[in-house]
Design an enzyme around this catalytic site. Sequence first.
Site, PDB file in Angstrom:
ATOM      1  N   HIS A  41       0.845  -1.204   0.000  1.00 34.53           N
ATOM      2  CA  HIS A  41       0.000   0.000   0.000  1.00 34.53           C
ATOM      3  C   HIS A  41       0.878   1.250   0.000  1.00 34.53           C
ATOM      4  O   HIS A  41       0.654   2.177  -0.779  1.00 34.53           O
ATOM      5  CB  HIS A  41      -0.871   0.068   1.271  1.00 34.53           C
ATOM      6  CG  HIS A  41      -1.898  -1.014   1.407  1.00 34.53           C
ATOM      7  ND1 HIS A  41      -2.069  -1.731   2.565  1.00 34.53           N
ATOM      8  CD2 HIS A  41      -2.832  -1.483   0.543  1.00 34.53           C
ATOM      9  CE1 HIS A  41      -3.068  -2.582   2.435  1.00 34.53           C
ATOM     10  NE2 HIS A  41      -3.552  -2.462   1.202  1.00 34.53           N
TER      11      HIS A  41
ATOM     12  N   LYS B 162     -18.070  -5.314   8.467  1.00 35.19           N
ATOM     13  CA  LYS B 162     -16.899  -6.180   8.245  1.00 35.19           C
ATOM     14  C   LYS B 162     -16.065  -6.190   9.524  1.00 35.19           C
ATOM     15  O   LYS B 162     -15.747  -5.126  10.069  1.00 35.19           O
ATOM     16  CB  LYS B 162     -16.089  -5.595   7.077  1.00 35.19           C
ATOM     17  CG  LYS B 162     -15.098  -6.565   6.459  1.00 35.19           C
ATOM     18  CD  LYS B 162     -14.506  -5.944   5.193  1.00 35.19           C
ATOM     19  CE  LYS B 162     -13.182  -6.586   4.826  1.00 35.19           C
ATOM     20  NZ  LYS B 162     -12.541  -5.883   3.707  1.00 35.19           N
TER      21      LYS B 162
ATOM     22  N   ARG C 231      -2.197  -5.806  -8.335  1.00 35.08           N
ATOM     23  CA  ARG C 231      -1.142  -6.784  -8.042  1.00 35.08           C
ATOM     24  C   ARG C 231      -0.994  -7.820  -9.136  1.00 35.08           C
ATOM     25  O   ARG C 231       0.105  -8.236  -9.467  1.00 35.08           O
ATOM     26  CB  ARG C 231      -1.453  -7.508  -6.717  1.00 35.08           C
ATOM     27  CG  ARG C 231      -1.274  -6.657  -5.504  1.00 35.08           C
ATOM     28  CD  ARG C 231      -1.850  -7.308  -4.281  1.00 35.08           C
ATOM     29  NE  ARG C 231      -3.292  -7.454  -4.406  1.00 35.08           N
ATOM     30  CZ  ARG C 231      -4.107  -7.770  -3.420  1.00 35.08           C
ATOM     31  NH1 ARG C 231      -3.619  -8.018  -2.232  1.00 35.08           N
ATOM     32  NH2 ARG C 231      -5.400  -7.861  -3.608  1.00 35.08           N
TER      33      ARG C 231
ATOM     34  N   SER D 184      -3.312  -7.670   3.215  1.00 33.34           N
ATOM     35  CA  SER D 184      -3.443  -7.517   4.671  1.00 33.34           C
ATOM     36  C   SER D 184      -3.898  -8.824   5.308  1.00 33.34           C
ATOM     37  O   SER D 184      -3.415  -9.202   6.377  1.00 33.34           O
ATOM     38  CB  SER D 184      -4.450  -6.405   5.004  1.00 33.34           C
ATOM     39  OG  SER D 184      -4.007  -5.185   4.481  1.00 33.34           O
TER      40      SER D 184
HETATM   41  O1  PNS Z   1      -9.098  -2.706   0.974  1.00 29.40           O
HETATM   42  P1  PNS Z   1     -10.416  -3.116   0.376  1.00 29.40           P
HETATM   43  O2  PNS Z   1     -11.375  -3.556   1.459  1.00 29.40           O
HETATM   44  O3  PNS Z   1     -10.249  -4.129  -0.720  1.00 29.40           O
HETATM   45  O4  PNS Z   1     -11.024  -1.782  -0.301  1.00 29.40           O
HETATM   46  C1  PNS Z   1     -12.273  -1.808  -0.965  1.00 29.40           C
HETATM   47  C2  PNS Z   1     -12.825  -0.386  -1.158  1.00 29.40           C
HETATM   48  C3  PNS Z   1     -12.859   0.359   0.155  1.00 29.40           C
HETATM   49  C4  PNS Z   1     -11.955   0.377  -2.114  1.00 29.40           C
HETATM   50  C5  PNS Z   1     -14.253  -0.518  -1.765  1.00 29.40           C
HETATM   51  O5  PNS Z   1     -14.964  -1.480  -1.051  1.00 29.40           O
HETATM   52  C6  PNS Z   1     -15.026   0.780  -1.734  1.00 29.40           C
HETATM   53  O6  PNS Z   1     -14.744   1.695  -2.466  1.00 29.40           O
HETATM   54  N1  PNS Z   1     -16.020   0.839  -0.829  1.00 29.40           N
HETATM   55  C7  PNS Z   1     -16.825   2.015  -0.594  1.00 29.40           C
HETATM   56  C8  PNS Z   1     -18.289   1.764  -0.963  1.00 29.40           C
HETATM   57  C9  PNS Z   1     -18.504   1.987  -2.451  1.00 29.40           C
HETATM   58  O7  PNS Z   1     -18.273   3.051  -2.979  1.00 29.40           O
HETATM   59  N2  PNS Z   1     -18.963   0.903  -3.119  1.00 29.40           N
HETATM   60  C10 PNS Z   1     -19.177   0.906  -4.553  1.00 29.40           C
HETATM   61  C11 PNS Z   1     -17.891   0.551  -5.286  1.00 29.40           C
HETATM   62  S1  PNS Z   1     -18.130   0.587  -7.000  1.00 29.40           S
END
Ligand code: PNS
Length: 160
Positions: A17, A41, A90, A127
């Site tokens: 990250h 979560k 990745r 993570s």
């Molecule tokens: O580290 P992660 O959990 O893989 O990150 C995922 C994240 C936070 C980038 C994604 O879940 C997100 O953007 N969530 C916010 C809610 C949202 O906007 N959802 C629609 C995505 S198209």
Amino acid sequence: MRKAVCPGSFDPVTNGHLDVFVRASEIFDQVVVGVLINKTKSSLFTVDERIEMLREVVAPYPNVVVDSFHGLLVDYCRENDIPAIVKGLRAVSDFDYELQMAQMNHRLAKVETLFISTNPLYSFLSSSLIKEVVTYGGDITGLVPDSVGERLIERVRGAN
Ligand code: PNS
């Protein structure tokens, strides 16, 4: 000012990250690391703890700031005048879901997503894998910032 957001759960932040934040900070005037507040979560670290660790590791980079958000990422972008999302990619296995989210975010609010190819040193990192390795006593040196590694060991092994 050209701003971008690097969103994620960061439970906890890894060197993969951090590599993406730093590379994005060389392209944008300001990079906001956005920690998603997701009450559904379960996480090892609280949002406040994750923010504290992130602030420590980005301290040497003055144009990288840390914030949290809930709800849709595009709403956070709109409220904060952020036109771009930066994500690390990745492997091909990341691509399908990332493309879907990028297209949805563009459809919702015309927010663009830019992908930075993960440094091959970190392409296997996540993570969740880090937490598993720590749980079973593996060595995570060089995979997460030292300060994060210490907290991880304390949290995971302290609980056993
Ligand atoms: O580290 P992660 O959990 O893989 O990150 C995922 C994240 C936070 C980038 C994604 O879940 C997100 O953007 N969530 C916010 C809610 C949202 O906007 N959802 C629609 C995505 S198209």
